[in-house]
Write a protein that holds these residues in place. Sequence first.
Motif, short mmCIF file in Angstrom:
data_model
loop_
_atom_site.label_atom_id
_atom_site.label_comp_id
_atom_site.label_asym_id
_atom_site.label_seq_id
_atom_site.Cartn_x
_atom_site.Cartn_y
_atom_site.Cartn_z
N ALA A 123 133.44 93.29 -21.74
CA ALA A 123 134.17 92.03 -21.86
C ALA A 123 134.91 91.63 -20.60
CB ALA A 123 135.16 92.11 -23.03
N ARG A 125 134.04 91.06 -17.52
CA ARG A 125 133.43 89.94 -16.80
C ARG A 125 133.80 88.62 -17.47
NH1 ARG A 125 127.34 88.99 -16.88
NH2 ARG A 125 127.48 90.52 -18.53
N TRP A 126 133.66 88.59 -18.81
CA TRP A 126 133.91 87.34 -19.52
C TRP A 126 135.38 86.99 -19.54
CZ3 TRP A 126 129.80 84.94 -19.34
CH2 TRP A 126 128.58 85.59 -19.53
N THR A 130 136.39 83.41 -18.25
CA THR A 130 137.05 82.41 -19.11
C THR A 130 138.42 82.06 -18.59
OG1 THR A 130 137.80 84.18 -20.55
CG2 THR A 130 135.85 82.95 -21.24
N VAL A 177 134.74 83.61 -26.39
CA VAL A 177 133.78 84.10 -25.39
C VAL A 177 134.02 85.58 -25.12
CG1 VAL A 177 133.11 83.97 -22.98
CG2 VAL A 177 133.41 81.88 -24.28
N VAL A 178 135.31 85.95 -24.94
CA VAL A 178 135.60 87.35 -24.62
C VAL A 178 135.18 88.24 -25.79
CG1 VAL A 178 137.39 88.97 -23.95
CG2 VAL A 178 137.49 86.62 -23.16
N ARG A 180 132.89 87.65 -28.11
CA ARG A 180 131.44 87.75 -28.18
C ARG A 180 130.90 88.61 -27.06
NH1 ARG A 180 128.67 82.01 -29.91
NH2 ARG A 180 129.98 81.59 -31.71
N GLY A 181 131.52 88.49 -25.87
CA GLY A 181 131.08 89.29 -24.74
C GLY A 181 131.27 90.77 -25.03
N VAL A 187 127.06 84.08 -25.22
CA VAL A 187 128.34 83.41 -25.04
C VAL A 187 128.18 81.98 -24.53
CG1 VAL A 187 129.55 85.54 -24.57
CG2 VAL A 187 128.56 84.26 -22.69
#
Lengths: 218, 244
Positions: A123, A125-126, A130, A177-178, A180-181, A187
Amino acid sequence: MIRLLWRDLTLGVRAGGGFGLGLGFFLILVTLVPFGVGPNAENLAVIAPGILWIGALLACLLSLDRIFALDFEDGSLDLLATAPIPLEGVVAMKALAHWITTGLPLVVAAPALGFLLHLDGAAYRWLIITLLIGTPALSFIGAFGAALTVGLKRGGLLMSLLVLPLYIPTLIFGAEVVRRGADGFLVTTPLMMQAGISAGSVALLPFAAAAAIRIALR
Amino acid sequence: MNIIWEWANPRKFMAWTDRALPTIAVLAAIVFVGGLVWGFFFTPDDYRQGATIKIFYLHVPSAMMAINIWVMMLVTSLIWIVRRHHVSALAAKAAAPIGAIMTLIALFTGAIWGKPMWGTYWEWDPRLTSFLILLLFYIGYMALWEAIENPDTAADLTSVLCLVGSVFALLSRYAVNFWNQGLHQGASLSMDEKENVADVFWYPALMAIAGFVLLFITLVLLRTRTEIRQRRLQAIEMRERVQG
């Protein structure tokens, strides 16, 4: 306009508070969470995306009234309003300066704090992406809220009441997003939605904020 | 249509509402009470939901009004910004608390209905959540009105807030769909669908909705009249203070 940006940046760094305060608040909030929910690593990993995003939100909110209030009090906002650059540009530059002094440090600090909260490895990266996309929206929405309450005596509390509901979509998509990541899902859609909100806020809200300032200065 | 622009003159607005308000109020009372009584006592129980279906006649109209009142505030705010229509701004101010109460009614009846149907008073379902957010918008809007002393500045700033708030309320509405899957059924009152509710429920529901609309019109006219009178009182007090 560039010079105005520099002025606000140097003021933000030198005049104390603005620059470090948001980061310090972010750190304290993240430190408080394990005391509140218990230090269990699994629990923390589940709530980490949401906590990090809410922390970023509140840290942003904390420094919002600095955007216009100080300039309003010493009268330089009147000068800026009559300056040859459009007021929309002034607002955009001030929001940008706010983002550089509070949003950008949050993006840099977030991975370390994510580590403290046992955020899932996939997560990170996301989280960075985000926050990088979402925090400009926070600054620009916040600048609008600050512009609405600029002439008021006790605007701070009212401003949080006005601004936080406007933050909700950004928060939802960012944390989504985080999350789901972290779980390895696709995402794209929430990420696009968040980018859309940011782009819309940056493009349109300076006009609304400038209108509010003109009304307040009238 | 013309009458709306004539209402920019508060005196004309006061004169017209003075004549029309009793009729509208009586009509609202008849339709409102009629719709609810019809719905509560003269409709059969639903074959799946039993008697709990009755709360439908409060829940659906109040939820519709909660959204429609914000739309009405958006329109009146736009009219104020574009044409400096004072009565329009005051009508927006007068409508906000009614909208907030409608949102509360929808949330509460939803909670009461949700307990027997879904087994929970509150669920973080998209529609419930977006109504909670709508309530926050109403509260923020009213707080901004209260916080500003100069009435024209207040009208301007709240109008700007209403415009921006509408966009974000809409965004939140669709954002929460992403965030959570819900329990709510889809639309059951649309005109063209076959999956509509049966006529026995449909007609009293229609009457209850009309009753809520009329009730809102009555209340908003009353409250706008109060606002205008308050404004006049302020002007008189100001004049006396100046003359000493």
